[in-house]
Motif scaffolding. Structure first.
Motif, short mmCIF file in Angstrom:
data_model
loop_
_atom_site.label_atom_id
_atom_site.label_comp_id
_atom_site.label_asym_id
_atom_site.label_seq_id
_atom_site.Cartn_x
_atom_site.Cartn_y
_atom_site.Cartn_z
N MET A 185 0.86 -1.30 0.02
CA MET A 185 -0.01 0.07 0.05
C MET A 185 0.92 1.03 -0.05
O MET A 185 0.09 2.42 -0.33
CB MET A 185 -1.00 0.07 1.21
CG MET A 185 -2.11 1.05 1.04
SD MET A 185 -3.29 0.59 -0.41
CE MET A 185 -4.01 -0.80 0.20
N TRP A 186 2.19 1.14 0.53
CA TRP A 186 3.16 2.20 0.52
C TRP A 186 4.12 1.94 -0.60
O TRP A 186 4.93 0.93 -0.34
CB TRP A 186 3.60 2.56 1.89
CG TRP A 186 2.39 2.95 2.86
CD1 TRP A 186 1.82 1.94 3.78
CD2 TRP A 186 2.04 4.18 3.14
NE1 TRP A 186 1.14 2.82 4.48
CE2 TRP A 186 1.06 4.03 4.14
CE3 TRP A 186 2.20 5.70 2.51
CZ2 TRP A 186 0.17 5.32 4.70
CZ3 TRP A 186 1.51 6.50 3.00
CH2 TRP A 186 0.68 6.10 4.11
N LEU A 187 4.60 3.01 -1.12
CA LEU A 187 5.77 3.04 -2.26
C LEU A 187 6.89 3.66 -1.14
O LEU A 187 6.77 4.93 -0.75
CB LEU A 187 5.49 3.69 -3.39
CG LEU A 187 6.81 3.77 -4.36
CD1 LEU A 187 6.99 2.43 -4.90
CD2 LEU A 187 6.37 4.68 -5.52
N GLU A 188 7.80 2.83 -1.13
CA GLU A 188 9.14 3.51 -0.17
C GLU A 188 10.22 3.80 -0.92
O GLU A 188 10.48 3.17 -1.86
CB GLU A 188 9.38 2.19 0.86
CG GLU A 188 8.27 1.88 1.80
CD GLU A 188 8.74 0.56 2.83
OE1 GLU A 188 7.89 0.14 3.41
OE2 GLU A 188 9.83 0.39 2.78
N ALA A 189 10.85 4.84 -0.51
CA ALA A 189 12.36 5.36 -0.72
C ALA A 189 13.05 5.49 0.28
O ALA A 189 12.59 6.37 1.39
CB ALA A 189 12.02 6.57 -1.89
N LYS A 203 13.18 7.93 5.49
CA LYS A 203 12.42 7.18 4.55
C LYS A 203 11.35 7.93 4.02
O LYS A 203 10.77 8.68 5.04
CB LYS A 203 11.81 6.11 5.29
CG LYS A 203 10.94 4.86 4.41
CD LYS A 203 10.16 4.10 5.34
CE LYS A 203 11.32 2.71 5.23
NZ LYS A 203 10.82 1.56 5.86
N ILE A 204 10.88 7.81 2.78
CA ILE A 204 9.91 8.66 2.04
C ILE A 204 8.42 7.53 1.88
O ILE A 204 8.98 6.41 1.09
CB ILE A 204 10.09 9.37 0.93
CG1 ILE A 204 11.27 10.29 1.50
CG2 ILE A 204 8.98 9.87 0.30
CD1 ILE A 204 11.74 11.27 0.18
N LEU A 205 7.34 7.56 2.14
CA LEU A 205 6.43 6.86 2.25
C LEU A 205 5.30 7.62 1.37
O LEU A 205 4.76 8.60 1.42
CB LEU A 205 5.96 6.41 3.49
CG LEU A 205 6.60 5.58 4.40
CD1 LEU A 205 5.74 5.19 5.62
CD2 LEU A 205 7.10 4.27 4.14
N GLN A 206 4.91 7.02 0.21
CA GLN A 206 3.97 7.26 -0.87
C GLN A 206 3.07 6.59 -0.81
O GLN A 206 3.09 5.32 -1.13
CB GLN A 206 4.61 7.58 -2.28
CG GLN A 206 3.76 8.22 -3.23
CD GLN A 206 3.63 9.74 -3.11
OE1 GLN A 206 4.65 10.36 -2.85
NE2 GLN A 206 2.40 10.29 -3.24
N TYR A 207 1.54 6.90 -0.49
CA TYR A 207 0.43 5.99 -0.50
C TYR A 207 0.02 5.76 -1.91
O TYR A 207 -0.18 6.64 -2.65
CB TYR A 207 -0.81 6.72 0.54
CG TYR A 207 -1.98 5.92 0.54
CD1 TYR A 207 -1.69 4.92 1.42
CD2 TYR A 207 -2.88 6.03 -0.11
CE1 TYR A 207 -2.79 3.98 1.66
CE2 TYR A 207 -4.12 5.27 0.08
CZ TYR A 207 -4.00 4.07 0.83
OH TYR A 207 -4.99 3.23 1.24
N LYS A 208 -0.11 4.52 -2.37
CA LYS A 208 -0.46 3.97 -3.47
C LYS A 208 -1.93 3.33 -3.33
O LYS A 208 -2.37 2.89 -4.73
CB LYS A 208 0.54 2.89 -4.06
CG LYS A 208 2.02 3.44 -4.06
CD LYS A 208 2.17 4.73 -4.76
CE LYS A 208 1.94 4.42 -6.54
NZ LYS A 208 1.97 5.42 -7.18
N GLY A 209 -2.52 3.43 -2.41
CA GLY A 209 -3.98 2.92 -2.46
C GLY A 209 -4.96 4.07 -3.23
O GLY A 209 -4.49 5.00 -3.62
N HIS A 210 -6.45 3.62 -2.87
CA HIS A 210 -7.14 4.27 -3.50
C HIS A 210 -7.97 5.28 -2.51
O HIS A 210 -8.30 4.82 -1.53
CB HIS A 210 -8.42 3.43 -4.05
CG HIS A 210 -9.58 4.40 -4.81
ND1 HIS A 210 -9.70 5.03 -5.81
CD2 HIS A 210 -10.88 4.20 -4.36
CE1 HIS A 210 -10.99 5.47 -5.97
NE2 HIS A 210 -11.55 5.27 -5.17
N PHE A 211 -7.84 6.75 -2.97
CA PHE A 211 -8.69 7.56 -2.02
C PHE A 211 -10.16 7.49 -1.94
O PHE A 211 -10.73 7.96 -3.04
CB PHE A 211 -8.02 8.89 -1.82
CG PHE A 211 -6.66 9.06 -1.89
CD1 PHE A 211 -6.04 9.20 -0.42
CD2 PHE A 211 -5.76 9.26 -3.00
CE1 PHE A 211 -4.89 8.96 -0.36
CE2 PHE A 211 -4.29 9.25 -2.59
CZ PHE A 211 -3.98 9.15 -1.32
#
Length: 385
Positions: A1-5, A162-170
């Protein structure tokens, strides 16, 4: 659910190897106290890498507030809930992106293309749940939605991130209805048949306006039986017709002028919204069609005449999502299709360019146009009777 960097751990890994070799050499040299220090450092590095690997991986974003309906200039709050897992998060920088239908109150708005960004900070302990409420003011019609959620998570031990980018549906949205612009001289009741006074109920029906069928009942006349339905189903069906006196409006919103969008696009939407809210206030049935293409039949936005809160909401929401980028079709095509469909309407109110007189004459009902903030009957204006 989270795209991580994550920040690079290459230096930490090199340090881990050097620490291990040094600790091993001191151990072989029988310097156990120094060796123990290196073992502690190795444990610290392992904890560091473990946190760097797993922090935020079990974070849950809850974005399931019920749909809220607003009008322009209304104030409300956008709520987002974060449920943390096993790993605490400290001093997290939070950036939420929204469609540009609102401005944040007591908070600076940062624009990024067609989106606006809200920036804040967040800290969560183990298994803690935190709700963030963002007050805003609606400034533009449409569906306000959250389009992005990004967290900048600094490492708990002070080095790295760490950077978390939410990839789920809003799922959450706020439906902002259009502003209204007053229009004078709404149509007076058109159907005075069979008497001369308007009434809320009629014993009579207009046999030219079929409204469907129902099962046959004792006492129904032979003339009302739908023989085509009987041939298909083997069961007697009785024709239903529209009441004579009930007036129904069909709003026709022409958003084009020749081959382009009309420059008064927003003005027409406001006028349509006003006419619909007035009709709702008077409990008058009304429908809406807009010459914007759709994939489903009849290939343009169409809502049949009806009344009630849910119907009015549906029509206003259709107006709220209209965009300059929508694909349109000529209004004459729409008028021709309405004539073929035999829409059960007594009055057609045309907002925008009126198109072909021949197409307007094909409509079964009185035709009104909106010009200069007032409605006028089209046939009288043009001298056609």
């Amino acid at each position: 659910m989270w795209l991580e960097a994550r920040s690079s751990n290459r230096h930490i890994l090199v340090l881990e190897v050097l620490t291990f070799i040094s600790g091993l050499l001191f151990f072989l040299g029988s310097q156990f106290a120094v060796s123990a220090v290196f073992i502690i450092i190795l444990i610290f590095i392992r904890f560091y890498l473990h946190y760097s690997q797993n922090a935020g991986s079990d974070l849950v974003l809850v974005d399931e507030e019920p749909v809220e309906r607003l009008t322009v200039n209304d104030e409300s709050e956008w709520s987002v809930v974060f449920k943390n897992g096993k790993y605490p998060l400290r001093n997290v920088s939070l950036t939420l992106g929204f469609t540009n239908h609102a401005v944040f109150m007591d908070h600076e708005t940062e624009k990024a293309g067609n989106a606006i960004h809200w920036n804040g900070h967040l800290s969560l302990d183990q298994y803690e749940e935190v709700r963030i409420s963002i007050p805003f003011e609606a400034i533009r019609r449409g569906k306000m939605k959250m389009v992005s959620c990004q967290l900048y998570v600094p490492h708990l031990f002070g080095y790295g991130y760490k950077i978390l980018q939410y990839k789920g549906h809003f799922k959450q949205e706020k439906r902002i209805y259009p502003e209204i612009e007053k229009v004078n001289l709404l149509p007076v009741p058109a159907s005075q048949k069979p008497g001369e006074e308007a009434a809320s109920f009629s014993l009579y029906e207009d046999l030219t306006l079929p409204a469907g069928t129902r099962e046959y009942r004792m006492g129904d006349t032979m003339q009302r039986i739908n023989w085509s339905a009987f041939a298909k189903t083997g069961q007697l069906q009785t024709n239903l017709y529209e009441p004579v006196i009930e007036e129904k409006y069909m709003l026709i919103l022409n958003v084009t002028y020749k081959h382009a969008k009309n420059i008064h696009f927003e003005k027409f939407i406001k006028q349509a919204a006003y006419i619909m809210t007035e009709a709702h206030r008077k409990n008058q049935p009304f429908g809406l069609c807009v010459n914007v293409r759709t994939k489903a039949s009849p290939n343009f936005y169409f809502i049949a005449p009806d009344r009630g809160v849910s119907h009015t909401r549906r029509c206003l929401e259709m107006l709220s999502v209209l965009s300059l980028g929508d694909a349109t079709l000529p209004v004459n095509v729409l008028l021709n299709q309405l004539a073929i469909m035999q829409v059960p309407a007594t009055d057609y109110i045309l907002i925008g360019d009126i198109g072909s007189a021949e197409r307007l004459l094909s409509l079964k009902g009185r035709v009104w146009t909106v010009s200069g903030g007032a409605t006028g009957i089209w046939k009288q204006q043009s001298g056609i009777h």
